[in-house]
Design a protein around this motif. Structure first.
Motif, PDB file in Angstrom:
ATOM      1  N   GLY A  94      -4.838  -2.557 -10.901  1.00 33.60           N
ATOM      2  CA  GLY A  94      -4.199  -1.253 -11.015  1.00 33.60           C
ATOM      3  C   GLY A  94      -4.309  -0.310  -9.689  1.00 33.60           C
ATOM      4  N   GLN A  95      -4.635  -1.125  -8.666  1.00 33.48           N
ATOM      5  CA  GLN A  95      -5.168  -0.075  -7.605  1.00 33.48           C
ATOM      6  C   GLN A  95      -4.715  -0.972  -6.203  1.00 33.48           C
ATOM      7  OE1 GLN A  95      -9.040   0.549  -7.572  1.00 33.48           O
ATOM      8  NE2 GLN A  95      -8.643   2.838  -8.007  1.00 33.48           N
ATOM      9  N   LEU A  96      -4.022  -0.119  -5.033  1.00 35.70           N
ATOM     10  CA  LEU A  96      -3.876  -0.565  -4.031  1.00 35.70           C
ATOM     11  C   LEU A  96      -4.908  -0.373  -2.907  1.00 35.70           C
ATOM     12  CD1 LEU A  96      -0.079   0.550  -3.817  1.00 35.70           C
ATOM     13  CD2 LEU A  96      -0.874  -1.708  -4.530  1.00 35.70           C
ATOM     14  N   PRO A  97      -4.992  -1.195  -1.617  1.00 40.47           N
ATOM     15  CA  PRO A  97      -3.885  -2.064  -1.210  1.00 40.47           C
ATOM     16  C   PRO A  97      -4.155  -3.411  -2.031  1.00 40.47           C
ATOM     17  CG  PRO A  97      -5.764  -1.940   0.514  1.00 40.47           C
ATOM     18  CD  PRO A  97      -5.798  -0.829  -0.630  1.00 40.47           C
ATOM     19  N   LYS A 118       2.078   0.149 -10.915  1.00 46.13           N
ATOM     20  CA  LYS A 118       0.601   0.096 -11.057  1.00 46.13           C
ATOM     21  C   LYS A 118       0.463  -1.007 -12.348  1.00 46.13           C
ATOM     22  CE  LYS A 118      -2.867   3.170 -12.685  1.00 46.13           C
ATOM     23  NZ  LYS A 118      -4.197   2.924 -11.705  1.00 46.13           N
ATOM     24  N   GLN A 127      -8.546  -5.793  -3.685  1.00 48.23           N
ATOM     25  CA  GLN A 127      -9.504  -5.191  -2.986  1.00 48.23           C
ATOM     26  C   GLN A 127      -9.827  -5.371  -1.359  1.00 48.23           C
ATOM     27  OE1 GLN A 127     -11.868  -3.454  -4.058  1.00 48.23           O
ATOM     28  NE2 GLN A 127     -12.045  -3.467  -6.039  1.00 48.23           N
ATOM     29  N   SER A 128      -9.603  -4.249  -0.707  1.00 46.54           N
ATOM     30  CA  SER A 128      -9.250  -4.274   0.652  1.00 46.54           C
ATOM     31  C   SER A 128     -10.325  -5.023   1.349  1.00 46.54           C
ATOM     32  CB  SER A 128      -9.039  -2.858   1.182  1.00 46.54           C
ATOM     33  OG  SER A 128     -10.300  -2.113   0.786  1.00 46.54           O
ATOM     34  N   LEU A 129     -11.441  -4.697   0.953  1.00 44.62           N
ATOM     35  CA  LEU A 129     -12.489  -5.497   1.995  1.00 44.62           C
ATOM     36  C   LEU A 129     -12.676  -6.871   1.689  1.00 44.62           C
ATOM     37  CD1 LEU A 129     -15.515  -2.498   1.989  1.00 44.62           C
ATOM     38  CD2 LEU A 129     -13.320  -2.893   3.460  1.00 44.62           C
ATOM     39  N   TYR A 160       0.830  -1.094   0.085  1.00 47.54           N
ATOM     40  CA  TYR A 160       0.063   0.074  -0.020  1.00 47.54           C
ATOM     41  C   TYR A 160       0.956   1.047  -0.067  1.00 47.54           C
ATOM     42  CZ  TYR A 160      -3.976   3.022   1.081  1.00 47.54           C
ATOM     43  OH  TYR A 160      -4.761   3.813   0.769  1.00 47.54           O
ATOM     44  N   PHE A 161       0.230   2.356  -0.208  1.00 51.32           N
ATOM     45  CA  PHE A 161       0.943   3.565  -0.056  1.00 51.32           C
ATOM     46  C   PHE A 161       1.677   3.842   1.542  1.00 51.32           C
ATOM     47  CE2 PHE A 161      -1.834   4.161  -3.599  1.00 51.32           C
ATOM     48  CZ  PHE A 161      -1.137   3.936  -4.790  1.00 51.32           C
ATOM     49  N   TRP A 212       5.035   4.575  -7.877  1.00 49.66           N
ATOM     50  CA  TRP A 212       3.729   3.907  -8.151  1.00 49.66           C
ATOM     51  C   TRP A 212       3.263   3.692  -9.717  1.00 49.66           C
ATOM     52  CZ3 TRP A 212       0.347   0.503  -7.428  1.00 49.66           C
ATOM     53  CH2 TRP A 212      -0.853   0.695  -7.804  1.00 49.66           C
ATOM     54  N   ARG A 238      -7.010   3.201   3.114  1.00 52.89           N
ATOM     55  CA  ARG A 238      -7.422   1.894   2.912  1.00 52.89           C
ATOM     56  C   ARG A 238      -6.592   0.567   3.455  1.00 52.89           C
ATOM     57  NH1 ARG A 238     -12.094   1.398   0.374  1.00 52.89           N
ATOM     58  NH2 ARG A 238     -12.948   3.157  -0.887  1.00 52.89           N
TER      59      ARG A 238
HETATM   60  N1  LIG Z   1     -12.102  -0.879  -3.715  1.00 48.81           N
HETATM   61  C1  LIG Z   1     -10.815  -0.488  -3.664  1.00 48.81           C
HETATM   62  C2  LIG Z   1     -10.304   0.692  -3.858  1.00 48.81           C
HETATM   63  C3  LIG Z   1      -8.717   0.805  -4.154  1.00 48.81           C
HETATM   64  C4  LIG Z   1      -8.237   2.402  -4.369  1.00 48.81           C
HETATM   65  O1  LIG Z   1      -9.188   3.296  -4.803  1.00 48.81           O
HETATM   66  N2  LIG Z   1      -7.071   2.667  -4.320  1.00 48.81           N
HETATM   67  C5  LIG Z   1      -6.402   3.730  -4.377  1.00 48.81           C
HETATM   68  C6  LIG Z   1      -5.721   4.204  -3.163  1.00 48.81           C
HETATM   69  S1  LIG Z   1      -6.813   4.325  -1.859  1.00 48.81           S
HETATM   70  C7  LIG Z   1      -5.324   3.696  -5.379  1.00 48.81           C
HETATM   71  O2  LIG Z   1      -4.725   2.396  -5.843  1.00 48.81           O
HETATM   72  N3  LIG Z   1      -5.241   4.868  -6.220  1.00 48.81           N
HETATM   73  C8  LIG Z   1      -4.132   4.937  -7.046  1.00 48.81           C
HETATM   74  C9  LIG Z   1      -4.574   4.461  -8.721  1.00 48.81           C
HETATM   75  O3  LIG Z   1      -5.916   4.182  -8.862  1.00 48.81           O
HETATM   76  O4  LIG Z   1      -3.711   4.568  -9.472  1.00 48.81           O
HETATM   77  C10 LIG Z   1     -10.204  -1.325  -2.451  1.00 48.81           C
HETATM   78  O5  LIG Z   1     -10.920  -0.892  -1.437  1.00 48.81           O
HETATM   79  O6  LIG Z   1      -9.250  -1.908  -2.438  1.00 48.81           O
END
Ligand SMILES: N[C@@H](CCC(=O)N[C@@H](CS)C(=O)NCC(=O)O)C(=O)O
Length: 194
Positions: A49-52, A43, A63-65, A8-9, A39, A14
């Motif tokens: 392409g998203q964290l965590p 990515k 997917q964090s949840l 994660y960041f 990042w 999250r």
């Molecule tokens: N529903 C996803 C949302 C993940 C999300 O929005 N991550 C953001 C950071 S909180 C992210 O990776 N942003 C960078 C990007 O999209 O490039 C989860 O809960 O994991």
């Protein structure tokens, strides 16, 4: 025991609910914190392409949840009956809906305005759900209590005092933070906070 790496960041956001859940269960995990500058290169290698994400024995899960629910189940934090599980999930989803709508990348003014307009509905719902009980659901902590605490900390860092008129919700945050394994995590985590 599988090996766990949380990616994660370098902030709470999250990722923090997962750090709480690992810590609550005394599960060793690598807390890999990605700098924003790194990042763009990382990515394309991450599912969706998203964290965590969490790497479990070398396989990446997103997917964090979804990950949170997996960890919460292991810890007995999802509710003690099927109906309690609905209540816990409803709280998680409601807080998550709000978290997703919060204008994270907008101006301070926009964040404050959003909070003034939208938070009373969330906070009133949460306070009514809590009532005079120590925890949101049942007679012991669930991961919904943890999620409220971690998300509220993120909101608080941008809109200080956003929940000041909801003392029962603030007291719940203190109860979560006083759980010994959570308190130990908070003591040792990096001080940078969001
Ligand atoms: N529903 C996803 C949302 C993940 C999300 O929005 N991550 C953001 C950071 S909180 C992210 O990776 N942003 C960078 C990007 O999209 O490039 C989860 O809960 O994991």
């Amino acid at each position: 025991m599988p090996s766990y790496k949380l990616i994660y960041f370098n902030l709470e956001g999250r990722g923090e609910i997962l750090r709480y859940l690992f810590s609550y269960s005394n599960i060793d995990f690598e807390d890999r914190r990605v700098e924003f500058a790194d990042w763009p290169a990382l990515k394309p290698t991450i599912p969706y392409g998203q964290l965590p994400v969490v790497e479990i024995d070398g396989v990446i899960y997103n997917q964090s949840l979804a990950i949170g629910r997996y960890l919460a189940k292991k810890a007995g934090l999802t509710g003690k009956s099927e109906l309690d599980e609905i209540r816990v999930d409803a709280l998680i989803d409601t807080i998550d809906d709000f978290f997703s709508k919060f204008p994270w990348m907008d101006t301070e003014k926009a964040k404050k305005e959003f909070m003034e307009k939208s938070s009373p509905q969330l906070l009133a719902y949460l306070e009514k759900t809590l009532g005079n009980n120590p925890w949101f659901v049942g007679d012991s902590a669930t991961w919904a209590d943890f999620f409220w605490d971690t998300c509220a900390d993120s909101f608080e860092s941008y809109v200080p005092g956003f929940a000041k008129d909801y003392p029962k919700l603030l007291a719940l945050k203190e109860r979560v933070k006083a759980i010994p394994t959570i308190a130990a995590w908070i003591k040792k985590r990096p001080k940078k906070s969001q």
